[in-house]
Design a protein around this motif. Structure first.
Motif, PDB file in Angstrom:
ATOM      1  N   GLU A   1       0.825  -1.209   0.000  1.00 36.72           N
ATOM      2  CA  GLU A   1       0.000   0.000   0.000  1.00 36.72           C
ATOM      3  C   GLU A   1       0.863   1.265   0.000  1.00 36.72           C
ATOM      4  O   GLU A   1       0.436   2.312  -0.488  1.00 36.72           O
ATOM      5  CB  GLU A   1      -0.981   0.009   1.180  1.00 36.72           C
ATOM      6  CG  GLU A   1      -0.377  -0.070   2.579  1.00 36.72           C
ATOM      7  CD  GLU A   1       0.083   1.262   3.143  1.00 36.72           C
ATOM      8  OE1 GLU A   1      -0.336   2.307   2.640  1.00 36.72           O
ATOM      9  OE2 GLU A   1       0.904   1.244   4.083  1.00 36.72           O
TER      10      GLU A   1
ATOM     11  N   TYR B   1       1.268   2.866  -3.543  1.00 38.22           N
ATOM     12  CA  TYR B   1       0.082   3.594  -4.014  1.00 38.22           C
ATOM     13  C   TYR B   1      -0.082   4.911  -3.263  1.00 38.22           C
ATOM     14  O   TYR B   1      -0.286   5.968  -3.876  1.00 38.22           O
ATOM     15  CB  TYR B   1      -1.137   2.684  -3.803  1.00 38.22           C
ATOM     16  CG  TYR B   1      -2.439   3.238  -4.320  1.00 38.22           C
ATOM     17  CD1 TYR B   1      -2.872   2.952  -5.607  1.00 38.22           C
ATOM     18  CD2 TYR B   1      -3.247   4.043  -3.525  1.00 38.22           C
ATOM     19  CE1 TYR B   1      -4.071   3.448  -6.086  1.00 38.22           C
ATOM     20  CE2 TYR B   1      -4.448   4.547  -3.989  1.00 38.22           C
ATOM     21  CZ  TYR B   1      -4.857   4.245  -5.272  1.00 38.22           C
ATOM     22  OH  TYR B   1      -6.047   4.747  -5.744  1.00 38.22           O
ATOM     23  N   HIS B   2       0.021   4.852  -1.949  1.00 36.44           N
ATOM     24  CA  HIS B   2      -0.267   6.056  -1.155  1.00 36.44           C
ATOM     25  C   HIS B   2       0.839   7.105  -1.235  1.00 36.44           C
ATOM     26  O   HIS B   2       0.569   8.302  -1.160  1.00 36.44           O
ATOM     27  CB  HIS B   2      -0.594   5.657   0.287  1.00 36.44           C
ATOM     28  CG  HIS B   2      -1.876   4.892   0.377  1.00 36.44           C
ATOM     29  ND1 HIS B   2      -1.980   3.646   0.953  1.00 36.44           N
ATOM     30  CD2 HIS B   2      -3.121   5.178  -0.113  1.00 36.44           C
ATOM     31  CE1 HIS B   2      -3.234   3.208   0.835  1.00 36.44           C
ATOM     32  NE2 HIS B   2      -3.940   4.116   0.194  1.00 36.44           N
TER      33      HIS B   2
ATOM     34  N   THR C   1      -0.111  10.992  -3.289  1.00 29.18           N
ATOM     35  CA  THR C   1      -0.089  12.216  -2.468  1.00 29.18           C
ATOM     36  C   THR C   1       1.149  13.089  -2.712  1.00 29.18           C
ATOM     37  O   THR C   1       1.025  14.295  -2.952  1.00 29.18           O
ATOM     38  CB  THR C   1      -0.120  11.858  -0.965  1.00 29.18           C
ATOM     39  OG1 THR C   1       0.938  10.930  -0.677  1.00 29.18           O
ATOM     40  CG2 THR C   1      -1.456  11.242  -0.577  1.00 29.18           C
TER      41      THR C   1
ATOM     42  N   ALA D   1     -10.999   6.451  -1.054  1.00 30.36           N
ATOM     43  CA  ALA D   1      -9.877   6.308  -0.113  1.00 30.36           C
ATOM     44  C   ALA D   1     -10.305   5.864   1.266  1.00 30.36           C
ATOM     45  O   ALA D   1      -9.690   6.225   2.273  1.00 30.36           O
ATOM     46  CB  ALA D   1      -9.104   7.628  -0.019  1.00 30.36           C
TER      47      ALA D   1
ATOM     48  N   GLY E   1      -5.347   5.393   3.793  1.00 29.05           N
ATOM     49  CA  GLY E   1      -3.920   5.531   3.482  1.00 29.05           C
ATOM     50  C   GLY E   1      -3.567   6.879   2.854  1.00 29.05           C
ATOM     51  O   GLY E   1      -2.507   7.450   3.147  1.00 29.05           O
ATOM     52  N   THR E   2      -4.433   7.399   2.012  1.00 34.06           N
ATOM     53  CA  THR E   2      -4.177   8.689   1.374  1.00 34.06           C
ATOM     54  C   THR E   2      -4.173   9.803   2.426  1.00 34.06           C
ATOM     55  O   THR E   2      -3.273  10.660   2.455  1.00 34.06           O
ATOM     56  CB  THR E   2      -5.227   8.943   0.277  1.00 34.06           C
ATOM     57  OG1 THR E   2      -5.085   7.921  -0.724  1.00 34.06           O
ATOM     58  CG2 THR E   2      -5.071  10.307  -0.359  1.00 34.06           C
TER      59      THR E   2
ATOM     60  N   GLU F   1      -0.973   9.812   4.605  1.00 37.67           N
ATOM     61  CA  GLU F   1       0.180  10.494   4.002  1.00 37.67           C
ATOM     62  C   GLU F   1       0.016  12.012   4.037  1.00 37.67           C
ATOM     63  O   GLU F   1       0.957  12.744   4.304  1.00 37.67           O
ATOM     64  CB  GLU F   1       0.409  10.016   2.569  1.00 37.67           C
ATOM     65  CG  GLU F   1       0.937   8.587   2.471  1.00 37.67           C
ATOM     66  CD  GLU F   1       2.206   8.357   3.280  1.00 37.67           C
ATOM     67  OE1 GLU F   1       3.177   9.112   3.099  1.00 37.67           O
ATOM     68  OE2 GLU F   1       2.208   7.430   4.118  1.00 37.67           O
TER      69      GLU F   1
ATOM     70  N   THR G   1      -3.207   1.619   7.528  1.00 38.66           N
ATOM     71  CA  THR G   1      -3.658   2.710   6.645  1.00 38.66           C
ATOM     72  C   THR G   1      -4.636   3.652   7.348  1.00 38.66           C
ATOM     73  O   THR G   1      -4.643   4.841   7.084  1.00 38.66           O
ATOM     74  CB  THR G   1      -4.346   2.174   5.368  1.00 38.66           C
ATOM     75  OG1 THR G   1      -5.420   1.300   5.724  1.00 38.66           O
ATOM     76  CG2 THR G   1      -3.370   1.446   4.472  1.00 38.66           C
TER      77      THR G   1
ATOM     78  N   ASP H   1      -9.406   9.042  -5.343  1.00 39.00           N
ATOM     79  CA  ASP H   1      -8.800   7.749  -5.009  1.00 39.00           C
ATOM     80  C   ASP H   1      -9.894   6.699  -5.183  1.00 39.00           C
ATOM     81  O   ASP H   1     -10.454   6.182  -4.231  1.00 39.00           O
ATOM     82  CB  ASP H   1      -8.316   7.825  -3.568  1.00 39.00           C
ATOM     83  CG  ASP H   1      -7.588   6.564  -3.112  1.00 39.00           C
ATOM     84  OD1 ASP H   1      -7.586   5.570  -3.862  1.00 39.00           O
ATOM     85  OD2 ASP H   1      -7.065   6.579  -1.996  1.00 39.00           O
TER      86      ASP H   1
END
Lengths: 284, 284
Positions: free
Chosen positions: B58, B61-62, B66, B84, B88-89, B92, B122, B155
């Motif tokens: 993950e 991706y995250h 970001t 999302a 996780g987004t 970050e 996440t 996301d």
């Protein structure tokens, strides 16, 4: 009946493709060679049950194993290719009229035979008159050669079976000696994602950077290899793949490629932080 | 007994992971949500039988959804995140002390619930005091908003089910209006390799480039998504992700990342020739 080919990417991860027909299956004294006709990937060549080449994405691998070196030094004339029995690496090299001589050393004639019969897409240029094909052990072939090749490409399987000796310090040292002053070594440098591949990636890079003043790695997207995230090594005595890249000169050649371009040449050397860490800290 | 989870990447390609335990399975009014504990990838969240997040990768991706925008414009203060649900987004984004406000709009509360329970890796920052969580339709949420967000991150899942409306021209136009003068839109832009994903990749990019003066795509290696070769879109009214990148400023923040760095920021925009061709020629 549905036929599926399944590859174990790790003991806990499997990748499967639906098969139209199992076209070829033969065992040499080195390894098991199979060719499948698949729905998604076209013809697929496997060695010991691992995907080596597929019609759908072989262009990615063969673009990246050849053009990065050729764009860094367009004066390359003499090339040694070790492995690469499917012929794709040689096919890309023969597109350069400036290359005068290619020695290709494949230990297993069966791979070439199967590729010529079922993968003309990769094997089409093995009869180019500049290509000298040897069915020998590449490890022995390179021993004792000095100042002979401008480029050596080690297009190997994983370091198990006949490919194992292509990942040793002695072999890399013999490559160093066989290279000319501006010589470049490109090697199949495994993958950072699954543990076993990452271990081999680190081991290969550690050995190469002990021998070559310039030793880098660059990445590409290879969907039919485990994780899809794979690396080639770039090592040389003098040339830097970024500083010595002459984008105008390569682009003036007019070589049409589906994956490689001079932007991705540079971009491919920008590695994720965790991969950089693995390569910097790597010990054998 | 061996338990395996298998995802169909296409009707002719399957990806399977060995499962320790099926931890969670519940159907909301939107979709089926499952959590697996796997040997290779740790905890895995799936939606309608497709992998959304794994503990193992993950971070890739995250990082990429970001930090590319944040390094292009470190003055981003107000952010809208759509989808999302795993958190996780947002995790970050909360690492930037300069961000003042994050609206996160997830249509399906069940995704957040499952993530909070099983994916603390996440979901850990969803209770940050700058985060405002809305369980609403992101498409409606963005309608009528003007000059409000410095960054919108879409996301999303693939454009099937509740994610479909997040791939329409109207939605992207509403995002444009909702963005400030220096605003950036980042969207999950699918993949070039398998036909269906490639079609959606082209459609999304075509729509976005009709609306935004700057519309590019950048790639990353995501081993647990089909083919491992995935893209995000970067669109904005004024800022260019390469020209406006201030590497020194981002590096001075001291944000530790496992995938992203300012080299790969630039490198990720260097796309393979076949992908560039698809994006340039794309029509809806």
């Amino acid at each position: 009946m549905e036929l599926w080919y399944t590859e174990e990417h790790t003991e806990n991860v499997r990748f499967s493709m639906k098969v139209k027909e199992h076209l070829f299956s033969e065992k040499s004294s080195f390894q098991q060679v199979d060719v499948l006709d698949t729905y998604e990937f076209g013809k697929v060549l496997t060695i010991d049950g691992l995907v080596m080449v597929t019609e759908k994405d072989e262009f990615i691998y063969h673009d990246m194993i050849t053009h990065v070196a050729m764009a860094t030094n367009p004066d390359i004339k003499n090339v040694l290719v070790i492995g690469a029995g499917d012929g794709g690496t040689v096919r890309e090299l023969t597109r350069y009229s400036t290359i005068e001589h290619i020695d290709m050393v494949e230990i297993d004639e069966l791979v070439v035979k199967a590729s010529k019969q079922f993968l003309p897409i990769t094997a089409s240029k093995l009869d180019d008159k500049r290509v000298y094909l040897y069915f020998e052990d590449g490890i022995k072939f390179v021993e004792g050669k000095e100042n002979k090749y401008d480029l050596i490409i080690v297009d190997s399987t994983d370091p198990i079976g006949p490919g194992e000796g292509l990942f040793t310090r002695e072999f890399y040292k013999n490559c160093y000696d066989a290279l000319t002053e501006n010589g470049i070594l490109i090697n199949q440098n495994e993958s950072p994602y699954y543990d076993r591949d990452a271990r081999e990636m680190k081991r290969a890079h550690t050995k190469i950077k002990e021998i070559f003043p310039i030793a880098k790695a660059y990445q590409y997207h290879m969907p039919t290899y485990p994780s899809g995230h794979w690396l080639f090594g770039f090592a040389s005595k003098k040339l830097d793949p970024i500083k010595d890249l002459d984008t105008d000169r390569w682009n003036s050649l007019g070589i049409k490629t589906k994956y490689y371009n001079t932007d991705i040449h540079v971009g491919a050397f920008a590695l994720p932080t965790y991969v950089k860490g693995m390569l910097e800290d790597a010990t054998c």
